[in-house]
Scaffold this active site. Structure first.
Site, PDB file in Angstrom:
ATOM      1  N   TYR A   1      42.033  31.638  64.304  1.00 11.60           N
ATOM      2  CA  TYR A   1      41.937  30.949  65.592  1.00 11.60           C
ATOM      3  C   TYR A   1      40.714  30.029  65.625  1.00 11.60           C
ATOM      4  O   TYR A   1      40.835  28.834  65.898  1.00 11.60           O
ATOM      5  CB  TYR A   1      41.855  31.998  66.700  1.00 11.60           C
ATOM      6  CG  TYR A   1      41.816  31.474  68.114  1.00 11.60           C
ATOM      7  CD1 TYR A   1      42.980  31.019  68.741  1.00 11.60           C
ATOM      8  CD2 TYR A   1      40.629  31.475  68.848  1.00 11.60           C
ATOM      9  CE1 TYR A   1      42.949  30.567  70.067  1.00 11.60           C
ATOM     10  CE2 TYR A   1      40.589  31.034  70.160  1.00 11.60           C
ATOM     11  CZ  TYR A   1      41.756  30.578  70.774  1.00 11.60           C
ATOM     12  OH  TYR A   1      41.712  30.141  72.073  1.00 11.60           O
TER      13      TYR A   1
ATOM     14  N   GLU B   1      38.727  28.825  63.199  1.00 15.94           N
ATOM     15  CA  GLU B   1      38.754  27.703  62.253  1.00 15.94           C
ATOM     16  C   GLU B   1      39.949  26.793  62.510  1.00 15.94           C
ATOM     17  O   GLU B   1      39.880  25.588  62.277  1.00 15.94           O
ATOM     18  CB  GLU B   1      38.756  28.212  60.805  1.00 15.94           C
ATOM     19  CG  GLU B   1      37.497  28.989  60.412  1.00 15.94           C
ATOM     20  CD  GLU B   1      36.249  28.105  60.296  1.00 15.94           C
ATOM     21  OE1 GLU B   1      36.260  26.934  60.732  1.00 15.94           O
ATOM     22  OE2 GLU B   1      35.239  28.609  59.770  1.00 15.94           O
ATOM     23  N   GLY B   2      41.059  27.382  62.976  1.00 17.38           N
ATOM     24  CA  GLY B   2      42.215  26.555  63.340  1.00 17.38           C
ATOM     25  C   GLY B   2      41.842  25.574  64.437  1.00 17.38           C
ATOM     26  O   GLY B   2      42.136  24.370  64.363  1.00 17.38           O
TER      27      GLY B   2
ATOM     28  N   VAL C   1      40.007  41.079  77.864  1.00 23.05           N
ATOM     29  CA  VAL C   1      39.196  42.072  78.564  1.00 23.05           C
ATOM     30  C   VAL C   1      39.542  42.160  80.058  1.00 23.05           C
ATOM     31  O   VAL C   1      39.621  43.258  80.613  1.00 23.05           O
ATOM     32  CB  VAL C   1      37.684  41.827  78.320  1.00 23.05           C
ATOM     33  CG1 VAL C   1      37.190  40.542  78.972  1.00 23.05           C
ATOM     34  CG2 VAL C   1      36.880  43.003  78.783  1.00 23.05           C
ATOM     35  N   VAL C   2      39.755  41.018  80.712  1.00 24.46           N
ATOM     36  CA  VAL C   2      39.988  41.069  82.162  1.00 24.46           C
ATOM     37  C   VAL C   2      41.306  41.786  82.461  1.00 24.46           C
ATOM     38  O   VAL C   2      41.358  42.698  83.305  1.00 24.46           O
ATOM     39  CB  VAL C   2      39.983  39.646  82.780  1.00 24.46           C
ATOM     40  CG1 VAL C   2      40.411  39.694  84.233  1.00 24.46           C
ATOM     41  CG2 VAL C   2      38.586  39.026  82.662  1.00 24.46           C
TER      42      VAL C   2
ATOM     43  N   PHE D   1      40.973  45.651  81.539  1.00 27.27           N
ATOM     44  CA  PHE D   1      40.192  46.459  82.487  1.00 27.27           C
ATOM     45  C   PHE D   1      40.937  46.621  83.819  1.00 27.27           C
ATOM     46  O   PHE D   1      40.954  47.701  84.411  1.00 27.27           O
ATOM     47  CB  PHE D   1      38.817  45.814  82.753  1.00 27.27           C
ATOM     48  CG  PHE D   1      37.812  45.972  81.630  1.00 27.27           C
ATOM     49  CD1 PHE D   1      38.152  46.615  80.440  1.00 27.27           C
ATOM     50  CD2 PHE D   1      36.505  45.480  81.775  1.00 27.27           C
ATOM     51  CE1 PHE D   1      37.227  46.758  79.404  1.00 27.27           C
ATOM     52  CE2 PHE D   1      35.566  45.621  80.749  1.00 27.27           C
ATOM     53  CZ  PHE D   1      35.922  46.252  79.569  1.00 27.27           C
TER      54      PHE D   1
ATOM     55  N   GLN E   1      27.625  43.116  75.177  1.00 27.06           N
ATOM     56  CA  GLN E   1      28.012  41.729  74.851  1.00 27.06           C
ATOM     57  C   GLN E   1      28.381  41.000  76.144  1.00 27.06           C
ATOM     58  O   GLN E   1      28.858  41.618  77.097  1.00 27.06           O
ATOM     59  CB  GLN E   1      29.168  41.692  73.829  1.00 27.06           C
ATOM     60  CG  GLN E   1      30.519  42.141  74.307  1.00 27.06           C
ATOM     61  CD  GLN E   1      30.747  43.641  74.140  1.00 27.06           C
ATOM     62  OE1 GLN E   1      29.835  44.434  74.285  1.00 27.06           O
ATOM     63  NE2 GLN E   1      31.983  44.040  73.874  1.00 27.06           N
TER      64      GLN E   1
ATOM     65  N   ARG F   1      30.094  37.601  78.369  1.00 33.98           N
ATOM     66  CA  ARG F   1      31.053  36.502  78.442  1.00 33.98           C
ATOM     67  C   ARG F   1      30.853  35.836  79.810  1.00 33.98           C
ATOM     68  O   ARG F   1      30.305  36.423  80.743  1.00 33.98           O
ATOM     69  CB  ARG F   1      32.505  37.010  78.359  1.00 33.98           C
ATOM     70  CG  ARG F   1      32.917  37.604  77.017  1.00 33.98           C
ATOM     71  CD  ARG F   1      32.997  36.582  75.915  1.00 33.98           C
ATOM     72  NE  ARG F   1      33.520  37.155  74.671  1.00 33.98           N
ATOM     73  CZ  ARG F   1      32.791  37.802  73.764  1.00 33.98           C
ATOM     74  NH1 ARG F   1      31.490  37.979  73.942  1.00 33.98           N
ATOM     75  NH2 ARG F   1      33.354  38.264  72.660  1.00 33.98           N
TER      76      ARG F   1
ATOM     77  N   PRO G   1      31.792  38.107  69.236  1.00 34.09           N
ATOM     78  CA  PRO G   1      30.552  37.414  69.628  1.00 34.09           C
ATOM     79  C   PRO G   1      29.704  38.245  70.594  1.00 34.09           C
ATOM     80  O   PRO G   1      30.242  38.871  71.504  1.00 34.09           O
ATOM     81  CB  PRO G   1      31.066  36.133  70.298  1.00 34.09           C
ATOM     82  CG  PRO G   1      32.425  35.916  69.709  1.00 34.09           C
ATOM     83  CD  PRO G   1      32.985  37.296  69.497  1.00 34.09           C
TER      84      PRO G   1
END
Ligand code: NAD
Ligand code: UDP
Length: 313
Positions: A147, A149-150, A189-190, A193, A211, A213, A276
């Site tokens: 994803y 690098e694409g 994640v949203v 959860f 982490q 976001r 990340p």
């Protein structure tokens, strides 16, 4: 958009794409939605199918398409890590071959084309917040690379089509966006959860939850996409689009538990590879060029999204 046009939206059956199609139709445009329904759903656009201004083509953008339109929004690509890692070779093909096919249309017709790029081009960023000048810190052989690098290669193609062939490109780098019509089980994640909280299940925190976001509500993002398409030809980007509010995953989980009044408990599981550690857009460029800033803050956007998930699960 300023005047009625025929607009191609690839990935128009997906989460963001369906909101964009809706908005473009409301503005009086003709909309052609191209989607292979890998992660999108007809349910997202069912309410648009009766409109005489809406057309749906089931098609995979890795194959050539012959069509006459006035502008292209190129959104086709699975966005959830679970989905884009499911068939990583096809993810890269969608990003790269899909971009070549869509850029070919833009070149032949001499029309503007907007690329839905991503904050993932910054990888695990060593600069914080991320400005468009930052080149990123990306692993080219990891599980997210198909994803990341694409999308990076797609940006390269867009800029080369602009330099070599004078195609009117618009590249936006979208940061985590959420809202109604996300898939309940797509692993982001949203949605994870909220669904877990509504079902009283454990909230799965990956790693220690420190982490960060930055989450942008979908309606805000759609405004920015349209504003970017409406810019003059010399505005090509890249432009970061997102909400700079920055939250740890623990803070996000706590807010969702509070808003859903859930009894769910948090559980800590392994952090996926190359996840990340921090992400926050610098949106100075978007503010200046597009006269845009996000209006919906996280608590309000989450409430709307929770209402949506409550109605479908
Ligand atoms: P999504 O998965 O809901 O939508 C993607 C759509 O593209 C789906 O309808 C899917 O069926 C379609 N698609 C996938 N591969 C295709 C192919 N080969 N041919 C035709 N259609 C194909 O994801 P989304 O969140 O709506 O994301 C839309 C775009 O925005 C993507 O390009 C994504 O990379 C980008 N983006 C999204 C986010 C986010 O947080 N939602 C962040 C950054 C970038
Ligand atoms: N995440 C989490 N629990 C989940 C799903 C995701 O803690 O059930 C974390 C994930 O590790 C990442 C963040 O939430 O740090 C955002 O993940 P998502 O897949 O939504 O998007 P991306 O990593 O592409 O930004």
């Amino acid at each position: 958009m300023q005047k009625k046009k025929a607009i191609l939206v690839t990935g128009g059956g997906g989460f963001i794409g369906s909101h964009l199609c809706e908005r473009l139709l409301a503005d009086g445009n003709d909309v052609v939605c191209v989607d292979n329904f890998y992660t999108g759903s007809k349910n997202n656009i069912r309410h648009l199918l009766d409109s005489p201004n809406f057309e749906l083509i089931r098609h995979d953008v890795t194959f050539p398409l012959y069509i006459e339109v006035d502008a292209i929004f190129n959104l086709a690509c699975p966005a959830s890590p679970v989905h884009y890692q499911n068939n990583p070779i096809h993810t890269t093909k969608t990003c790269v071959t899909g971009a070549i096919n869509m850029l070919g249309i833009a070149k032949r017709l001499n029309i503007p084309i907007l690329q839905a790029s991503t904050s993932e081009v910054y990888g695990n960023p060593l600069e914080h917040p991320q400005t468009e000048e930052y080149w990123g810190n990306v692993n080219c052989i990891g599980i997210r690379s198909c994803y990341d690098e694409g999308k990076r290669c797609a940006e390269t193609l867009f800029f080369d089509y602009q330099r070599q062939l004078d195609v009117a490109i618009k590249v936006v780098r979208i940061f985590n966006t959420y809202g109604p019509r996300m898939l309940p089980y797509d692993g982001r994640v949203v949605s994870n959860f909220i669904v877990q909280a509504l079902q009283g299940k454990d909230i799965t925190i990956y790693g220690d939850g420190s982490q960060t976001r930055s989450f942008c509500y979908v309606a805000d993002l759609v405004e920015a996409l349209i504003a970017m398409m409406d810019t003059p030809k010399d505005i090509i980007g890249p432009v970061n689009l997102g909400n700079p509010g920055e939250f740890t995953m623990l803070e996000l989980a706590e807010m969702i538990i509070e808003l859903t009044k859930s009894k769910s408990k948090m559980v800590f599981v392994d952090l996926p590879q190359d996840d990340p550690t921090q992400r926050k857009p610098d949106i100075s460029k978007a503010k200046e060029i597009l006269k845009w800033k996000p209006e919906v803050q996280l608590r309000e956007g989450l409430s709307k999204t929770i209402k949506y998930f409550d109605s479908i699960i």
